[in-house]
Write an enzyme that holds these catalytic residues in place. Structure first.
Site, PDB file in Angstrom:
ATOM      1  N   SER A  38       4.130  33.352 -17.420  1.00 32.73           N
ATOM      2  CA  SER A  38       4.668  32.269 -18.240  1.00 32.73           C
ATOM      3  C   SER A  38       4.620  32.703 -19.696  1.00 32.73           C
ATOM      4  O   SER A  38       3.886  33.632 -20.066  1.00 32.73           O
ATOM      5  CB  SER A  38       3.837  30.996 -18.039  1.00 32.73           C
ATOM      6  OG  SER A  38       4.200  29.989 -18.961  1.00 32.73           O
ATOM      7  N   HIS A  80      17.986  33.741 -18.180  1.00 31.83           N
ATOM      8  CA  HIS A  80      17.996  34.514 -16.938  1.00 31.83           C
ATOM      9  C   HIS A  80      18.331  35.977 -17.183  1.00 31.83           C
ATOM     10  O   HIS A  80      17.667  36.875 -16.661  1.00 31.83           O
ATOM     11  CB  HIS A  80      19.010  33.927 -15.953  1.00 31.83           C
ATOM     12  CG  HIS A  80      18.507  32.759 -15.188  1.00 31.83           C
ATOM     13  ND1 HIS A  80      19.162  32.231 -14.097  1.00 31.83           N
ATOM     14  CD2 HIS A  80      17.390  31.981 -15.346  1.00 31.83           C
ATOM     15  CE1 HIS A  80      18.495  31.209 -13.626  1.00 31.83           C
ATOM     16  NE2 HIS A  80      17.416  31.026 -14.370  1.00 31.83           N
ATOM     17  N   LYS A  98      19.476  29.466  -9.133  1.00 32.97           N
ATOM     18  CA  LYS A  98      20.875  29.211  -9.481  1.00 32.97           C
ATOM     19  C   LYS A  98      20.950  28.359 -10.753  1.00 32.97           C
ATOM     20  O   LYS A  98      20.023  27.606 -11.042  1.00 32.97           O
ATOM     21  CB  LYS A  98      21.606  28.542  -8.310  1.00 32.97           C
ATOM     22  CG  LYS A  98      21.080  27.147  -7.936  1.00 32.97           C
ATOM     23  CD  LYS A  98      21.660  26.062  -8.823  1.00 32.97           C
ATOM     24  CE  LYS A  98      20.949  24.783  -8.691  1.00 32.97           C
ATOM     25  NZ  LYS A  98      21.329  23.802  -9.728  1.00 32.97           N
TER      26      LYS A  98
END
Length: 331
Positions: A38, A80, A98
């Site tokens: 994280s 991403h 997604k």
């Protein structure tokens, strides 16, 4: 990756990481979550302690962990590409939640990095691995409907689900209805009918962040002349809608709960008064479990997969075109 075990590291500690990876991994003997990272290592440690995960730290600690085979990127779409490419460059396989990326350019960067590093990159369209979805596509392709005359998809989330503060309403994080549920519709339609172009698109925007579409209605045109009308929405009624309706010259198909088959999806094909097909999704079958089992098979044997990042680039390019046609900038 060993012959029998896929060892996973996770980027992100949100709820999707628990639902899509941690929980289903406990049901797949050959998958083990061994690390989590994280931006805040303390948050990662709390997540790891909660679920009994061995290693926790920042993203770099996951990428440099020699025991990690695949990194699951459970982060907002706008980051991403940055972290998927970094993980691929570090020699890891990657599964992106997604949509694959924020836009077509970023999606292509992930696919290119996978190719350059001789690693596999996947997009988490888990519903494609559910037996209901596979049956749905089989029926569409079978010819039982005759010539396709009309296609309509309505993926509308109940209006009370996506409220103020939800990340799906944050333009900086790639929010919007097309990004959230419209990408599923595009993926499903491409699987059924091939490549498409956007004929028209109109969006209802979020007042607090006009970059974000609360609802977008768009029309896709396919090479064989089929057109499909799609609604992607955060403004659904109290029940919501996840339906596909196809009218053919010989029969009509109606499917419900299409992108979450485990919620009781139904498939019905009728010809006048005759019921040709009347089926329901298998009780207890999880598309997330099926996704993990599938990834083990693909990485172990090189089996074909509908989740390849290279194939998902075209889906993200269509998402971009839907936004442009509605007068919006791609994410």
């Amino acid at each position: 990756m060993t012959a029998s075990q896929l060892r996973v590291g996770i980027f992100g500690t949100g709820g999707i990481a628990e639902r899509a990876m941690v929980e289903p991994a406990t049901l797949v003997e050959s998958v083990q979550v061994i690390a989590v990272g994280s931006r805040d290592p303390e948050r990662a440690r709390a997540f790891a302690d909660r679920f009994g995960i061995e290693a926790a730290g920042d993203y770099a600690s996951v990428m440099t962990n020699p025991d990690v085979d695949l990194v699951y990127v459970a982060l907002p779409p706008t980051v991403h590409a940055r972290w998927a490419v970094a993980a691929l460059d570090a020699g890891k396989h990657v599964l992106c939640e997604k949509p694959l990326a924020a836009n077509g350019t970023d999606a292509r960067a992930i696919a290119d990095a996978a190719r350059a590093n001789r690693r596999s990159a996947f997009v988490g369209f888990h519903y494609r691995l559910h037996s209901f979805t596979q049956r749905l596509l089989e029926v569409i392709r079978s010819g039982v409907l005759g010539d396709i005359e009309d296609v309509e998809i309505d993926f509308s989330i109940p209006h009370f689900v996506v409220g103020p503060g939800n990340i799906r309403l944050n333009g900086d994080l790639g929010g919007g209805a097309v990004m959230d549920v419209g990408c599923y519709a595009i993926d499903l339609l491409r699987a059924a009918f091939g490549e498409a172009a956007v004929l028209s698109s109109s969006a209802e925007l979020y007042d607090d962040d006009p970059r974000v579409d609360l609802q977008t209605d768009f029309v896709l045109s396919f090479d064989d002349g089929i057109t499909a009308r799609v609604r992607a929405s955060f403004l659904g009624d109290d029940e919501g809608q996840m339906s596909l309706h196809i009218v053919g010259s010989s029969a009509t198909l109606h499917a419900t709960s299409v992108i979450v088959p485990q919620w009781g999806a139904t498939l019905r094909v009728t010809a006048g008064e005759d019921v040709l097909i009347d089926e329901k999704a298998v009780d207890g079958e999880s598309s997330y479990v099926a996704q993990l089992q599938h990834l083990v098979e693909v990485l172990g044997s090189g089996a074909a997969t509908p989740l390849r990042a290279q194939d998902a680039v075209a889906t993200m390019e269509l998402v971009d075109d839907v936004y442009r046609a509605a007068g919006l900038q791609p994410r």
